[in-house]
Design an enzyme around this catalytic site. Structure first.
Site, PDB file in Angstrom:
ATOM      1  N   GLY A 263       0.792  -1.229   0.000  1.00 14.02           N
ATOM      2  CA  GLY A 263       0.000   0.000   0.000  1.00 14.02           C
ATOM      3  C   GLY A 263       0.819   1.271   0.000  1.00 14.02           C
ATOM      4  O   GLY A 263       0.279   2.346  -0.229  1.00 14.02           O
TER       5      GLY A 263
ATOM      6  N   CYS B 165     -28.127  -8.576 -16.712  1.00 14.57           N
ATOM      7  CA  CYS B 165     -27.468  -8.384 -18.009  1.00 14.57           C
ATOM      8  C   CYS B 165     -28.382  -8.856 -19.144  1.00 14.57           C
ATOM      9  O   CYS B 165     -28.903  -9.972 -19.118  1.00 14.57           O
ATOM     10  CB  CYS B 165     -26.139  -9.143 -18.055  1.00 14.57           C
ATOM     11  SG  CYS B 165     -25.382  -9.133 -19.694  1.00 14.57           S
TER      12      CYS B 165
ATOM     13  N   CYS C 226     -26.408 -12.084 -20.883  1.00 19.78           N
ATOM     14  CA  CYS C 226     -26.140 -13.358 -20.203  1.00 19.78           C
ATOM     15  C   CYS C 226     -27.021 -13.551 -18.974  1.00 19.78           C
ATOM     16  O   CYS C 226     -26.953 -14.578 -18.319  1.00 19.78           O
ATOM     17  CB  CYS C 226     -24.664 -13.463 -19.816  1.00 19.78           C
ATOM     18  SG  CYS C 226     -24.213 -12.459 -18.389  1.00 19.78           S
TER      19      CYS C 226
ATOM     20  N   CYS D 148     -23.216  -6.636 -19.038  1.00 20.55           N
ATOM     21  CA  CYS D 148     -22.014  -6.827 -18.221  1.00 20.55           C
ATOM     22  C   CYS D 148     -20.905  -5.888 -18.691  1.00 20.55           C
ATOM     23  O   CYS D 148     -20.653  -5.770 -19.894  1.00 20.55           O
ATOM     24  CB  CYS D 148     -21.487  -8.248 -18.360  1.00 20.55           C
ATOM     25  SG  CYS D 148     -22.457  -9.488 -17.517  1.00 20.55           S
TER      26      CYS D 148
ATOM     27  N   CYS E 259     -19.006 -12.121 -19.512  1.00 17.28           N
ATOM     28  CA  CYS E 259     -20.299 -12.213 -20.161  1.00 17.28           C
ATOM     29  C   CYS E 259     -20.245 -13.266 -21.281  1.00 17.28           C
ATOM     30  O   CYS E 259     -21.117 -14.128 -21.389  1.00 17.28           O
ATOM     31  CB  CYS E 259     -20.691 -10.848 -20.718  1.00 17.28           C
ATOM     32  SG  CYS E 259     -22.390 -10.698 -21.264  1.00 17.28           S
TER      33      CYS E 259
END
Lengths: 361, 351, 215
Positions: free
Chosen positions: B66, B275, B278, B300, B306
């Site tokens: 980080g 979606c 899909c 998506c 997808c």
């Protein structure tokens, strides 16, 4: 739709072709040669070399041609090429007191050893469009001066230095190698070496505006153009196996030394201080703006209050680079629809809650 | 072999710099002829000295999760703000055996992703893929793939502004000091002011996280929907900010916590829609405007996810389930990953 | 090529790909502390340099990174036998020649430290732990050990480790583990360590916590 659908690869290829065609323009008009650009647009070439950090008029001309005259784009092209070049050696510092002068003026003294040499300048032209240039075949010729430019052209700041009036500039203890911002990230507080390199690469327009602001009261500087000189200097290298300097070529530079009043402090008597600008070629406006901003950025080391944008080193140094700035401003053209979708969802939710509250009230 | 190394010592540059090598060929850049081609550049474009510098920065970044390591970012042949940090990180790690996937907004076919993929194809000759599970390196802008990542994969994020405290404190000197002292109160105050003002935390992307309980980190502008995927992820996550000259990292299996409050726990976005292609109810959906009368459809954002789901549906639910378990062998039992939506696509597909 | 005695010690046969492979091995090791990773780039190394140490130096060290070499520059190690002195000399020759790296006289100024006799190594506090605002400016120690799985077993945890990880380096002094705990307490400052044996490495980044296990 410009991105969301399949076919991005083909679209990009088509865009390239269209760009090439529009860059070339009307094929009935002869194509620009690099020699024409380098020879007839020397100031554009100088700016691209300076902010591109690469002294090479031919490559700069190529970059300008490729960028269709967009100098910031040309600077970017030159920079991207520059990063791929191997480092072979570091040259000796150039000595501007030994410059082959084309121009040398001082606003501080009416006359001085060597005199004032105007050289080629737009300063005293009348800004009337010259329609004779629209016609071909004009071949202007300058008269040769009756006597050569004086061999002795001491720098104004050196003349002031003899009297102790000018704050001396000497290298730090041990004369360490200067920082190279193209190899290392900026670090704060930034040394003068970092600052000067950053300003030399910095965008002319940005420095011009900052320098201007410092004259209008956003910082407390009282500059005099102590001296501006333009001409050719030798670039020297000391090969380790030889042990002495050899000349590897000449470059054209413009140097500006601004002279600023400094009232002194507890340990320093009143004296003049310097703002320094150095650029490739004849980029005089840039050299002057650089010198103004350099002096402003010395506020901290001279114990002056830091109150104005031109004195704030993080503000100036982080925002001076037009390749960085141009990239980041223009990256807003890239798709952001994922983030935008997130914001849409939030705004709709907040509006729904707002409407519920209104109804309840 | 002797002379290049020795000569390099004399002039103070590393031998490799003057000896470009690799699959892309070894011709030197033709200086005046201007016929500079990808063949003229070193493998992955960067010179070897630059790669070493970036590699050292990456290793320190992994060792200090980080923390933003300053590095000597180079000027790349793509504009700053367009992925130069991610590109430099990828160029420093990529080798001939890697398989590269590049996405922007979750999709492999957005112009920026196409451009970067072409850049690496031209300068490295490595294989590229659109399949998340096949890639060893995934360079991304603004998304984490829905398909869970596996151990051994590297996710390289393109980062515009690396400093999480930047909007609150413009000075780098100040923010660096705040990180050193772990002085993050300002960020909590900012988020709490959002709650007071809007009733919600109004940050929806680039949502700040704490890494391994220490450094406050910007995850780059991914939607906060993706934040939970960073936590205890088996893949190595590297972040490159070219213009700002910073590299940072989240090692595999590292705690990544989104900032929140007890009375306002962190939440991710949800959609009422699924979606259009899909039927996924669990993936991040893009809204597409279909007409100028308010017509919308949702699809998506992750085009590979997808596509895989649709392929699975075409072959029946069992095939989809089998494929999914094959795709992510390391997922079961990984905290924070096993419960992401993508782990249960088979269920969704059969529902 | 470097000639030491009768042996030729070339650098990488393919500098670009061998550097990349060696670096990825170090990256993988650092990402999974305690996991034993084969650096896998065959390279001749002058004794006492292990092949992995040589490969890592060639991949990561250059004129920008001062290197401290045990015994070559440390007056406190006079107790070490002459053979070690000689070893240090050939080692520093290798580094200067192949990496153009400056040698650091003071371990606190080194970006990398090469330690071939860990029993005699200075305490970890002798090296640079970086600054609290620049903790990356710290020394990475390359410590050559006799084995990575044949010594006293320690249990590791921290970032990069899913649950726990076992490691059993041999040839490392007991005091190292106490110093390691103190190093961890400095976080985010601290040194990072690569333990090296032959062509194998295992990393101990500063975030790795160590528990001694009963054998």
């Amino acid at each position: 739709m410009y991105v969301a659908v399949k076919g991005g690869e083909t679209a990009i290829a088509n865009s390239w072709r269209l760009l090439a065609e529009s860059r070339r323009g009307d094929p009935a008009v002869p194509e620009l040669t690099l020699a024409q650009i380098a020879g007839q647009m020397p100031l554009a070439v100088a700016r691209v070399m300076g902010e591109g950090s690469l002294y090479d008029p031919e490559l700069a001309a190529l970059a300008i041609k490729q960028a269709a005259g967009d100098l910031v784009e040309a600077i970017f092209l030159l920079r991207a090429y520059r990063t791929t070049l191997p480092r072979l050696a570091a040259t000796q510092p150039i000595d501007t007191s030994r410059m082959q002068l084309q121009r040398r003026i001082s606003a501080a003294f009416k006359d001085l050893p060597g005199g004032q040499v105007l050289g080629p300048t737009y300063d005293y032209t009348q800004r009337l469009l010259d329609f004779s240039l629209a016609a071909d075949g004009v071949r202007p010729e300058a008269a040769v001066a009756a006597e050569p430019v004086s061999a002795s052209m001491p720098r104004v700041t050196d003349l002031l230095g003899h009297e102790g009036l000018m704050q001396p500039e000497s290298p730090a203890a041990g004369d360490p190698d200067p920082v190279d911002l193209t190899r290392e990230p900026l670090d704060f507080p930034a040394g003068r070496d970092s600052r000067l390199q950053n300003l030399a690469r910095g965008d002319e327009g940005f420095l011009l505006a900052l320098g201007y602001s410092s004259q209008r009261g956003y910082s407390n500087s009282h500059p005099f153009a102590g001296e501006i000189r333009q001409g050719d200097v030798e670039v020297e290298l000391v090969p380790e196996e030889l042990g002495f300097a050899i000349n590897i070529g000449d470059i054209t530079v413009t140097e500006c030394q601004m002279v600023n009043k400094f009232i002194g402090s507890e340990d320093t008597p009143p004296q003049f201080t310097r703002g320094y600008g150095l650029v490739f070629g004849g980029s005089e406006r840039k050299a002057m703006a650089m010198a103004l901003v350099d002096r402003s950025l010395r506020a901290r080391e001279l114990g002056e209050p830091v109150k104005s944008p031109s004195q704030d080193e993080e503000f100036v140094l982080y925002h001076s680079d037009n390749v960085e700035a141009s990239g980041f401003v223009q990256h807003l053209k890239l798709p952001h629809y994922v983030d935008f979708q997130s914001e849409l969802e939030l705004i709709r939710k907040l509006r729904a809650e707002h409407a519920r509250k209104d109804k309840a009230a | 072999m002797n002379s290049p190394d020795h000569a390099a010592q004399v002039v103070g540059v590393h031998a490799d710099d003057s000896a470009p090598a690799g699959a892309a060929g070894t011709t030197s850049v033709q200086r005046k002829g201007m016929a500079v081609t990808a063949q003229g550049y070193n493998f992955a474009y960067l010179d070897e000295q630059t790669k070493r510098m970036i590699r050292r920065a990456i290793l320190k970044a992994v060792a200090i999760p980080g923390y933003q390591v300053p590095f000597g970012s180079r000027e790349m042949p793509l504009p700053y703000g367009w992925g130069t940090g991610g590109i430099q990180v990828t160029a420093a790690i990529i080798g001939p055996d890697d398989i590269l996937k590049v996405i922007d907004q979750g999709s492999d076919d957005t112009t920026n992703a196409v451009n970067i993929r072409r850049f690496f194809a031209a300068t490295t000759g490595v294989a590229t893929t659109e399949r998340t599970t096949d890639a060893s390196i995934i360079q991304t802008r603004h998304r984490i793939p829905e398909t869970p990542l596996a151990e051994g994969q590297v996710l390289v994020y393109q980062v515009p502004i690396p400093e999480p405290l930047r909007w609150l404190e413009p000075s780098e000197t100040e923010t660096r000091r705040m990180h050193a002292l772990e002085e993050y109160g300002l960020m909590h105050v900012k988020l709490y002011e959002d709650i007071a003002h809007y009733g919600h935390i109004a940050t929806t992307y680039d949502y700040p996280v704490r890494v391994n309980g220490r450094y406050l980190m910007r995850p780059s502008p991914i939607p906060k929907f993706d934040n939970p995927k960073m936590d205890m992820n088996p893949a190595l996550q590297l972040f490159g900010a070219g213009r700002e000259k910073r590299i940072y990292a989240v090692p595999p299996y590292t705690q990544v916590e989104s900032l929140d409050f007890e009375d306002h726990p962190f939440e991710i976005q949800t959609w009422d829609e699924c979606c259009e292609f899909c039927g996924s109810k669990d993936s991040f959906l893009d809204e597409i405007v279909t007409d100028d009368a308010g017509g919308r459809m949702f699809v998506c954002s992750d085009s590979d996810y997808c596509g895989q789901r649709r392929a699975g549906q075409a072959h029946g639910g069992d095939a989809a389930a089998a494929q999914q378990s094959q795709q992510s062998p390391n997922v079961p039992g990984v905290p924070g990953v096993s419960d992401t939506p993508a782990a249960q696509p088979a269920e969704t597909a059969s529902s | 090529m470097l000639i030491a005695g009768d042996t030729l010690y070339a650098g990488f046969s393919d500098p670009v790909f061998d550097s990349q492979r060696s670096f990825r091995a170090v990256l993988e090791a650092t990402s999974h502390p305690g996991r034993i990773i084969d650096v896998g780039t065959p390279i001749g190394a002058p004794p006492p340099l292990h092949p992995a140490t040589a490969a890592i130096c060639l991949a990561l060290v250059d004129f920008e990174t001062p290197v401290w070499i045990q015994a070559a520059t440390d007056a406190n190690t006079h107790a070490i036998e002459n053979a070690t002195e000689h070893a240090a000399e050939s080692l520093s020759q290798f580094l200067r020649f192949h990496c153009s790296s400056p040698l650091a006289a003071d371990p606190a100024l080194a970006a990398f430290a090469v330690i071939h006799a860990p029993a005699h190594m200075p305490p970890l506090t002798a090296f640079s732990a970086g600054l609290s605002d620049y903790p990356d400016r710290s020394t990475t120690l390359l410590i050559q050990v006799d084995g990575l799985s044949t010594g006293r077993r320690v249990q590791l945890s921290g970032p990069g480790i899913k649950h726990t990880q076992q490691l059993a380096p041999s040839g490392i002094p007991e005091r190292f583990w106490t110093e390691w705990r103190d190093n961890g307490a400095l976080f985010p400052r601290g040194v990072d360590v690569l333990l090296i044996c032959g062509s194998d490495i295992a990393a101990l980044p500063r975030t790795t916590r160590v528990e001694m296990t009963c054998t």
